[in-house]
Write a protein that holds these residues in place. Structure first.
Motif, mmCIF file in Angstrom:
data_model
loop_
_atom_site.group_PDB
_atom_site.id
_atom_site.type_symbol
_atom_site.label_atom_id
_atom_site.label_comp_id
_atom_site.label_asym_id
_atom_site.label_seq_id
_atom_site.Cartn_x
_atom_site.Cartn_y
_atom_site.Cartn_z
ATOM 1 N N ARG A 141 0.820 -1.208 0.000
ATOM 2 C CA ARG A 141 0.000 0.000 0.000
ATOM 3 C C ARG A 141 0.859 1.266 0.000
ATOM 4 N NH1 ARG A 141 -2.326 -4.227 2.072
ATOM 5 N NH2 ARG A 141 -4.578 -4.525 1.921
ATOM 6 N N GLY A 142 2.138 1.084 -0.312
ATOM 7 C CA GLY A 142 3.029 2.227 -0.449
ATOM 8 C C GLY A 142 3.563 2.795 0.844
ATOM 9 N N LEU A 143 3.474 2.028 1.937
ATOM 10 C CA LEU A 143 3.922 2.514 3.246
ATOM 11 C C LEU A 143 5.024 1.610 3.777
ATOM 12 C CD1 LEU A 143 3.393 4.638 5.431
ATOM 13 C CD2 LEU A 143 1.738 3.081 6.450
ATOM 14 N N ALA B 135 -2.537 2.626 6.490
ATOM 15 C CA ALA B 135 -2.263 3.325 5.235
ATOM 16 C C ALA B 135 -3.179 4.533 5.085
ATOM 17 C CB ALA B 135 -2.431 2.369 4.060
ATOM 18 N N ARG B 136 -4.426 4.397 5.493
ATOM 19 C CA ARG B 136 -5.354 5.529 5.430
ATOM 20 C C ARG B 136 -4.913 6.649 6.377
ATOM 21 N NH1 ARG B 136 -9.388 1.433 5.317
ATOM 22 N NH2 ARG B 136 -9.758 1.756 7.558
ATOM 23 N N ARG B 137 -4.471 6.264 7.582
ATOM 24 C CA ARG B 137 -3.995 7.262 8.550
ATOM 25 C C ARG B 137 -2.795 8.021 8.002
ATOM 26 N NH1 ARG B 137 -4.524 6.378 14.340
ATOM 27 N NH2 ARG B 137 -2.260 6.625 14.459
ATOM 28 N N ALA B 138 -1.862 7.278 7.405
ATOM 29 C CA ALA B 138 -0.658 7.914 6.860
ATOM 30 C C ALA B 138 -1.014 8.836 5.689
ATOM 31 C CB ALA B 138 0.342 6.849 6.426
ATOM 32 N N ALA B 139 -1.936 8.387 4.855
ATOM 33 C CA ALA B 139 -2.336 9.209 3.704
ATOM 34 C C ALA B 139 -3.002 10.501 4.167
ATOM 35 C CB ALA B 139 -3.275 8.415 2.807
ATOM 36 N N ASP B 140 -3.800 10.427 5.229
ATOM 37 C CA ASP B 140 -4.456 11.619 5.754
ATOM 38 C C ASP B 140 -3.438 12.634 6.278
ATOM 39 O OD1 ASP B 140 -6.888 10.527 5.141
ATOM 40 O OD2 ASP B 140 -7.298 9.808 7.182
ATOM 41 N N ARG B 141 -2.282 12.117 6.761
ATOM 42 C CA ARG B 141 -1.228 13.000 7.257
ATOM 43 C C ARG B 141 -0.224 13.368 6.174
ATOM 44 N NH1 ARG B 141 -1.217 9.617 12.099
ATOM 45 N NH2 ARG B 141 0.362 8.340 11.092
ATOM 46 N N GLY B 142 -0.345 12.705 5.012
ATOM 47 C CA GLY B 142 0.632 12.919 3.954
ATOM 48 C C GLY B 142 1.893 12.122 4.158
ATOM 49 N N GLY B 143 1.820 11.022 4.994
ATOM 50 C CA GLY B 143 2.993 10.196 5.263
ATOM 51 C C GLY B 143 3.244 9.213 4.152
ATOM 52 N N THR B 144 4.491 8.697 4.067
ATOM 53 C CA THR B 144 4.864 7.696 3.069
ATOM 54 C C THR B 144 5.658 6.613 3.725
ATOM 55 O OG1 THR B 144 6.844 8.966 2.503
ATOM 56 C CG2 THR B 144 4.874 9.333 1.169
#
Length: 373
Positions: free
Chosen positions: A36-38, A364-373
């Motif tokens: 999922r890219g994380l 992955a959703r949490r990281a995407a909401d923060r702009g994390g990778t």
């Protein structure tokens, strides 16, 4: 850049996800996150992936078929699907998985303690320095922390005491026993007690099994393997019912040869033990007998000592209070591989596969909401 400077630079950066433990849960989650890219940073105190499995008894067999026991649902051939791995085969699978999926686990890194800082980040104190992260996933499992109930006289007993991870092989036990009797008491009533009781009996030991609860036997292992392909699709449907999913996750004593030996008296049984006196073991029914060794097959508790300052643990089960795999009082601290996270399969390999997908999607959703990778 020097190695020391490179290490210092990495320790100062803030990780998105740190996974503690490179067993099947930690490896499976790291792989799902990568899909999922994380990228997760995986810390493992042992020497290899699934290190606790490396230290289990050499001939210990798994209870489920290969088809539902691979990490992250790795596919196997039709004929291999219904076969059963031993401890060594599964450990090799884990090591290969970590390498082939390029998990990049850091081995020999012990987590000492974890603090939750006011800014919401976690500060992880390890044997190799400090790590800061937004999210911690604890995937340390059970097998590194065998449970041994306290009994009077145990510390002064003159017989050999072993837990299952200390057992290794029956040859190793024979070399450590001081005396010709080769009498061994196994304390426990579940699958491991039965497997090791059968192995020790076949190796010429005089085996007694002490059990607190009445012995319950499962199917003959040969018949069980014949039913694998029908059972697991049936189980997946039944797990849609919450009531079915909350059943006991423990496996009963194996049927087949070990049951026949117990019923014939070739493997003796006794009730719960009361106390030790030298080589003597006193049981709750008043009987007394001498043994050369006692093997504790009394289960495990979650390996969570590094979290004792962060979360409260149930004194009986050793489990924290959770809400959908997240610590109820510590946002951002998640758990994988513990009993009943979703249902009774959550501490089993097939349940870990399912739970790791759910947790990876959430993180992955949490990281995407923060702009994390």
């Amino acid at each position: 850049m020097s190695r020391m400077l490179a290490q210092s630079t990495r320790l100062e950066q803030i990780e998105e996800v740190v996974v503690i433990g490179a067993g099947p849960a930690g490896l499976g989650l790291a792989d799902q996150l990568a899909q999922r890219g994380l990228r997760a940073r995986v810390l493992e105190k042992g020497k290899t992936a699934a290190d606790a499995w490396r230290r289990m008894p050499r001939d210990m067999m798994m209870n489920s078929p290969v088809g539902v026991s691979t990490i992250a649902g790795v596919r196997v051939g039709f004929l291999e699907w219904s076969s059963v791995w031993n401890r060594e085969q599964f450990h090799r699978h884990a090591v290969d998985f970590e390498r082939e999926r390029r998990i990049g686990a850091e081995f020999g890194v012990s987590v000492k303690r974890i603090e939750h800082e006011p800014d919401g980040l976690f500060r992880i104190e390890t044997s190799e320095g400090l790590v800061r992260t937004r999210t911690v996933v604890n995937a340390t499992g059970y097998y590194s922390k065998p449970y041994v109930p306290t009994r009077p006289g145990a510390d002064e007993a003159s017989l050999l005491e072993l837990t299952v991870p200390e057992y290794h092989t029956h040859q190793a036990v024979a070399e450590r026993i001081d005396g010709p009797g080769r009498r061994i008491l196994i304390v426990g009533s579940r699958i491991t007690a039965g497997q090791l009781g059968l192995e020790l009996h076949n190796a010429g030991f005089r085996v007694t099994i002490s059990h607190r609860e009445p012995l319950a036997f499962g199917f003959d292992p040969k018949l069980q393997r014949m039913a694998f392909r029908a059972y697991y699709p049936y189980e997946s449907i039944r797990l849609l019912s919450p009531a079915f999913g909350r059943q006991d996750s423990g496996h009963p004593m194996p049927g087949g040869p070990v049951r026949k030996l117990i019923e014939a008296g070739a493997i003796d049984t006794r009730p719960d033990l009361k106390r030790f006196e030298g080589r003597e073991v006193h049981f709750v029914d008043g009987t007394v007998d001498e043994f050369d060794a006692v093997l504790w097959a009394t289960g495990y508790r979650p390996a969570l000592d590094h979290l004792k300052e962060l979360v409260s643990l149930d004194p009986t089960t050793g489990l924290p209070q959770l809400s959908d795999m997240e610590a109820a009082q510590v946002p951002g601290l998640f758990f994988l591989g513990l009993d009943q996270l979703t249902n009774y399969t959550s501490r089993m390999l097939r349940g870990i596969q399912y739970d790791s997908i759910r947790l990876a999607e959430r993180l992955a959703r949490r990281a995407a909401d923060r702009g994390g990778t």
